[in-house]
Scaffold this active site. Sequence first.
Site, PDB file in Angstrom:
ATOM      1  N   ASP A 194      -0.817  -0.971   6.956  1.00 21.97           N
ATOM      2  CA  ASP A 194      -0.726  -0.417   8.304  1.00 21.97           C
ATOM      3  C   ASP A 194      -1.468  -1.235   9.345  1.00 21.97           C
ATOM      4  OD1 ASP A 194      -3.375   0.134   7.850  1.00 21.97           O
ATOM      5  OD2 ASP A 194      -3.139   2.293   7.685  1.00 21.97           O
ATOM      6  N   ASP A 203      -5.997  -1.569   6.112  1.00 16.97           N
ATOM      7  CA  ASP A 203      -5.708  -2.656   5.186  1.00 16.97           C
ATOM      8  C   ASP A 203      -6.035  -4.023   5.766  1.00 16.97           C
ATOM      9  OD1 ASP A 203      -4.585  -0.892   3.203  1.00 16.97           O
ATOM     10  OD2 ASP A 203      -2.846  -0.697   4.507  1.00 16.97           O
ATOM     11  N   ASP A 244       0.862  -1.173   0.000  1.00 12.01           N
ATOM     12  CA  ASP A 244       0.000   0.000   0.000  1.00 12.01           C
ATOM     13  C   ASP A 244       0.903   1.229   0.000  1.00 12.01           C
ATOM     14  OD1 ASP A 244      -2.513   1.378   0.228  1.00 12.01           O
ATOM     15  OD2 ASP A 244      -1.940   1.821   2.295  1.00 12.01           O
TER      16      ASP A 244
END
Length: 782
Positions: free
Chosen positions: A649, A653, A448
């Site tokens: 994180d 997510d 991400d």
Amino acid sequence: MTTSTAVPGGAPSSLRLPVQGMTCASCVRRVERALSGVPGVERAAVNLATEEVTVSFADPSAPPIDAMRAAVDSAGYRLLVPGEGEGEDAPDRIEAERRAELDALRLRTIVALGAAAFLMVAMQWHSIPGLHLYVNASLMHPLFFAIATPVQLWAGWRFYVTAWKAARHGTSDMNTLIVIGTTAAYGLSVVATFAPGVFAEIKGLQDAVYYDVSTAVIGFVLLGRLLEARAKGETSQAVRALIALRPQRARVIEDGEEFEIPITAVQAGDIVLVRPSEQLPVDGVVTEGASAVDESMLTGESLPVAKAVGASVFGGTLNSTGLLRVRATAVGADSALARIIQLVQEAQGSKAPIQRLADAIAAVFVPAVIAVAALTFLAWWLLGPDPALTLAVLSAVTVLVIACPCAMGLATPTAIMVGTGLGAKHGVLIRDAEALERAQRIDTVVLDKTGTITEGRPEVTEVITLPDSPVDADTLVWLVASAERGSEHPLASAVLREAERRALNLVWPDTFKAVVGEGIDATIEGHRVLVGNAVLLGNAQISSLAVDVPAAEAAHRGATPLLIAVDGVAAGMIAVADRIRETSAAGVARMRRLGVEVVMLTGDQRATAEAVAALAGITRVIADMRPEGKIALIRELQAAGHVVAMVGDGVNDAPALAAADVGIAIGTGTDVAMEAAPVTLMRPDLAGVAVAIALSRATMRTMYQNLAWAFGYNVLLIPIAAGAGYFVFANLLGGAEVPALLRPIFGDRGFLNPIVGAAAMAFSSVSVMANSLRLRGAKLGE
């Protein structure tokens, strides 16, 4: 070192308790079966390397401690449970018991090996040319008996006790093999010493004295267990190092006075004084002072971290130069250090799926070895050359003492212990052995962007108003910040910080609507405000042509352009940039050197995403990704045959982390209990992903080596112990004599010496431990 959880006063869902007396994989199976049969016990998992069992309960409020202790005792072992009121002293007591047991084992080993050395020399006197004229070997037999008996019945007593308890339950283990083998050798010797007439008519047993064999076997087995116990201590070094970080006392400020109290007496909310060069005793928030704190023992970060008023600090870390006053927020088991220790211990106590193979073989190993020994005895007695009975006895004894279920029981848990401990040292926390095994196959890592590749704290870099804008720059920021006032999105936070910097007085929006994947639609004091991308403006029939060029330029610089329309007119753009972490490019490079494909996904527009990816060295970019698209992407990659790790994180997510083959959450030192990911990085550094993958590969490689050795050792040496060497020299080599160099091992006719067999058995388990300890020097993706 004990890793038990206190029983009194709490309601734990599981307990991790030491077990004394386990020696091999068969012991593991017996303890697990004994505990699993206790009402109220949901699951029991034994780790032979740590000599501990983790027990889960159906009703955590009433763990059946007494029944568990009785069940383990009846199985032939001892369950160590902290006593009422012991608190944190219980681990010290249990550790003291272990040290005492180790000292007793050392004494027995020294006595047994000393006696064996004397007997091995003394019993060969008759073969020394000329010496037999002065020494009558048969007259020495009572002396040999007097020396061998204490070894058999004192040094080897623990083998008899455990084997008897196993026999009472209709099972057997490694102790059974040792007892049968050494008792046979010792018993024949005793009969030959005090009733030689019994063997007068049996060829080969007229002078059957094997005191040297029985004592040497016991001595070498004890030596193997002693070395094994010391090596086990080395495998748990990482956890011991973490536990050693726990301070014992703290200075508390109360009513302006300073008191030094035990760390167990500190409570949340207390103000703690920390002087330069002292460890912080608790987790907390700095209320006064400034300093730099060395957090390397928790996060692996080598550089000290600056701390000022309002900063979070963690127990076990080291204050450097400044004087700090800290308000305690977490103490004892709630501290970050305690949770890290717990995670590492849970990982070390877990079983890898590959362990099932060793467990399945262990279930039938000892009975199979006893059967092989019996067949070996009968075959040589009935069909072997003279002295047939002597060869039969020695071959059967050698089969019994050379077989080693220990190595199979230690093959995987020792590697897991060292591997997870090494990971913790590098700031990588692995929740369980199953994740460790899966991570070795990772070939694709999905990152991400926000907070993973970038710092996760975007800042406004540019504010542009169009010539036809109905508002100026300050008003534009005021409108957008007011619209975003209730949002927790990182981009909204950046605009809010910009409004604060400009000293703007914000208002709450009259109406607010979030449009997924496009932006927001809000009303501020009668003005309709749209903030988002070109799609949002287009759907509102507002042209964004005037702002497209500056937006594209901002995107190519790696910023995210927020297009803004006020009252139906394109008003301008606010560019927000999230700086790439300094370590991201190096971390991506380390992953690529491991042969892993790196994919970046983001909800940002493609130009911005590609600019950030270029700085990080990532070639595959998936932009304009809606939140629900992350899971779809991971499943698409998995369907294509990839083993996927998702790095995020751990909060936003979480679904994607759970969907991936291995979820890796990036923490900051406090996020050590992330439930969504089996792997947590203690610091926001992508190099930790490469470390996790390299660690998994190194650990699994060590496991395979250990299992190959454990199985290969038994498959190869048991046939040799059964007498295969005789056929090699007598048949395959055309009746060739055993070379002089090999005679101490195979004798004159190719039969393996039982003493050599015992030494080989001791070496096999120690070699597995030593191979696991080699992991500590592994190069992890560097």
